[in-house]
Design a protein around this motif. Structure first.
Motif, short mmCIF file in Angstrom:
data_model
loop_
_atom_site.label_atom_id
_atom_site.label_comp_id
_atom_site.label_asym_id
_atom_site.label_seq_id
_atom_site.Cartn_x
_atom_site.Cartn_y
_atom_site.Cartn_z
N GLU A 17 0.83 -1.20 0.00
CA GLU A 17 0.00 0.00 0.00
C GLU A 17 0.87 1.25 0.00
OE1 GLU A 17 -2.18 -2.81 3.02
OE2 GLU A 17 -0.13 -2.23 2.52
N SER A 18 0.34 2.29 -0.57
CA SER A 18 0.99 3.59 -0.54
C SER A 18 -0.07 4.66 -0.69
CB SER A 18 2.05 3.72 -1.64
OG SER A 18 1.45 3.58 -2.91
N GLY A 19 0.32 5.91 -0.44
CA GLY A 19 -0.58 7.02 -0.66
C GLY A 19 -1.20 7.60 0.59
N GLY A 20 -0.97 6.97 1.72
CA GLY A 20 -1.51 7.53 2.96
C GLY A 20 -0.77 8.80 3.34
N GLY A 21 -1.27 9.46 4.38
CA GLY A 21 -0.64 10.68 4.84
C GLY A 21 -1.57 11.51 5.69
N LEU A 22 -1.17 12.73 5.90
CA LEU A 22 -1.94 13.68 6.69
C LEU A 22 -2.61 14.67 5.76
CD1 LEU A 22 -2.68 15.03 9.42
CD2 LEU A 22 -0.51 16.30 9.23
N VAL A 23 -3.91 14.85 5.95
CA VAL A 23 -4.66 15.77 5.11
C VAL A 23 -5.69 16.49 5.97
CG1 VAL A 23 -6.36 14.01 4.48
CG2 VAL A 23 -5.96 15.93 2.92
N LEU A 83 -5.21 6.12 -2.29
CA LEU A 83 -4.39 5.00 -1.85
C LEU A 83 -4.17 4.04 -3.02
CD1 LEU A 83 -6.01 4.12 1.60
CD2 LEU A 83 -4.29 5.86 1.05
N SER A 84 -3.00 3.42 -3.02
CA SER A 84 -2.67 2.42 -4.04
C SER A 84 -2.31 1.12 -3.34
CB SER A 84 -1.49 2.89 -4.89
OG SER A 84 -1.78 4.09 -5.56
N CYS A 85 -2.65 0.03 -4.01
CA CYS A 85 -2.28 -1.30 -3.53
C CYS A 85 -1.68 -2.04 -4.72
CB CYS A 85 -3.50 -2.02 -2.98
SG CYS A 85 -3.20 -3.76 -2.55
N ALA A 86 -0.38 -2.21 -4.70
CA ALA A 86 0.32 -2.89 -5.79
C ALA A 86 0.51 -4.35 -5.44
CB ALA A 86 1.67 -2.22 -6.04
N ALA A 87 0.02 -5.22 -6.31
CA ALA A 87 0.05 -6.65 -6.06
C ALA A 87 1.09 -7.33 -6.92
CB ALA A 87 -1.32 -7.26 -6.34
N THR A 123 -2.63 -3.15 -9.91
CA THR A 123 -2.78 -2.18 -8.82
C THR A 123 -4.24 -1.82 -8.64
OG1 THR A 123 -0.57 -1.28 -9.22
CG2 THR A 123 -2.10 0.10 -8.00
N VAL A 124 -4.62 -1.70 -7.38
CA VAL A 124 -5.96 -1.25 -7.00
C VAL A 124 -5.82 0.10 -6.32
CG1 VAL A 124 -7.95 -1.71 -5.51
CG2 VAL A 124 -6.89 -3.57 -6.81
N TYR A 125 -6.73 0.99 -6.64
CA TYR A 125 -6.72 2.33 -6.07
C TYR A 125 -7.97 2.57 -5.23
CZ TYR A 125 -3.31 2.94 -9.80
OH TYR A 125 -2.23 2.79 -10.63
N THR A 136 -9.82 8.60 9.96
CA THR A 136 -8.44 8.38 10.39
C THR A 136 -8.26 6.93 10.85
OG1 THR A 136 -8.08 10.68 11.03
CG2 THR A 136 -6.72 9.02 12.11
N ALA A 137 -7.32 6.25 10.24
CA ALA A 137 -7.10 4.83 10.53
C ALA A 137 -5.89 4.35 9.74
CB ALA A 137 -8.33 4.01 10.15
N VAL A 138 -5.47 3.13 10.03
CA VAL A 138 -4.53 2.44 9.15
C VAL A 138 -5.37 1.68 8.13
CG1 VAL A 138 -2.69 0.74 8.97
CG2 VAL A 138 -2.81 2.24 10.97
N TYR A 139 -5.04 1.88 6.87
CA TYR A 139 -5.77 1.24 5.79
C TYR A 139 -4.95 0.09 5.23
CZ TYR A 139 -9.35 4.82 5.78
OH TYR A 139 -10.39 5.62 6.14
#
Length: 130
Positions: free
Chosen positions: A6-12, A20-24, A78-80, A91-94
């Motif tokens: 996963e990538s793309g998380g952060g503070l907003v 968010l991206s999920c590369a498989a 990849t899933v977005y 707010t959470a861990v995805y």
């Protein structure tokens, strides 16, 4: 080696957006349904959204319907998850998760359930400030 990254998380800020991206890798992408789950501090994990890579059918929890959109890029495995109009409650861990799709049987992750998940990603933190 099977991986979901996963990538793309952060503070907003509230009202903002994140994707968010999920590369498989390491498994046959088309044979799976991919779902997003989240877990906030002190709360149980909950299903957010899912997509069947094979037929593109999607599902969303009531909490995110109309604000989040799930999609795939099959060429990139990849899933977005596009998340709009964010509020502090998200707010959470995805985490992204992959479940083998079985002929004639809807995946469990379509209903936000994780009983048959084959693979999990490591998670990405999403924090929305008010």
């Amino acid at each position: 080696e099977v991986q979901l990254v996963e990538s793309g998380g952060g503070l907003v800020q509230a009202g903002g957006s994140l994707r968010l991206s999920c590369a498989a890798s390491g498994f046959t992408f088309d044979d799976y349904a991919i779902g997003w789950f989240r877990q906030a501090p002190g709360k149980e994990r909950e299903g957010v959204s899912s997509i069947s890579v094979n037929d593109g059918s999607t599902s969303y929890s009531d909490a995110v319907k109309g604000r989040f959109t799930i999609s795939t890029d099959n060429a990139k495995n990849t899933v977005y998850l596009q998340m709009n109009r964010l509020n502090p409650e998200v707010t959470a861990v995805y985490y992204c998760a992959a479940e083998t799709e079985r002929l004639g049987r809807p995946s469990d992750i379509r209903y936000g359930l994780a009983y048959r998940v084959d693979y999990w990603g490591q998670g990405t933190q999403v924090t929305v400030s008010s």
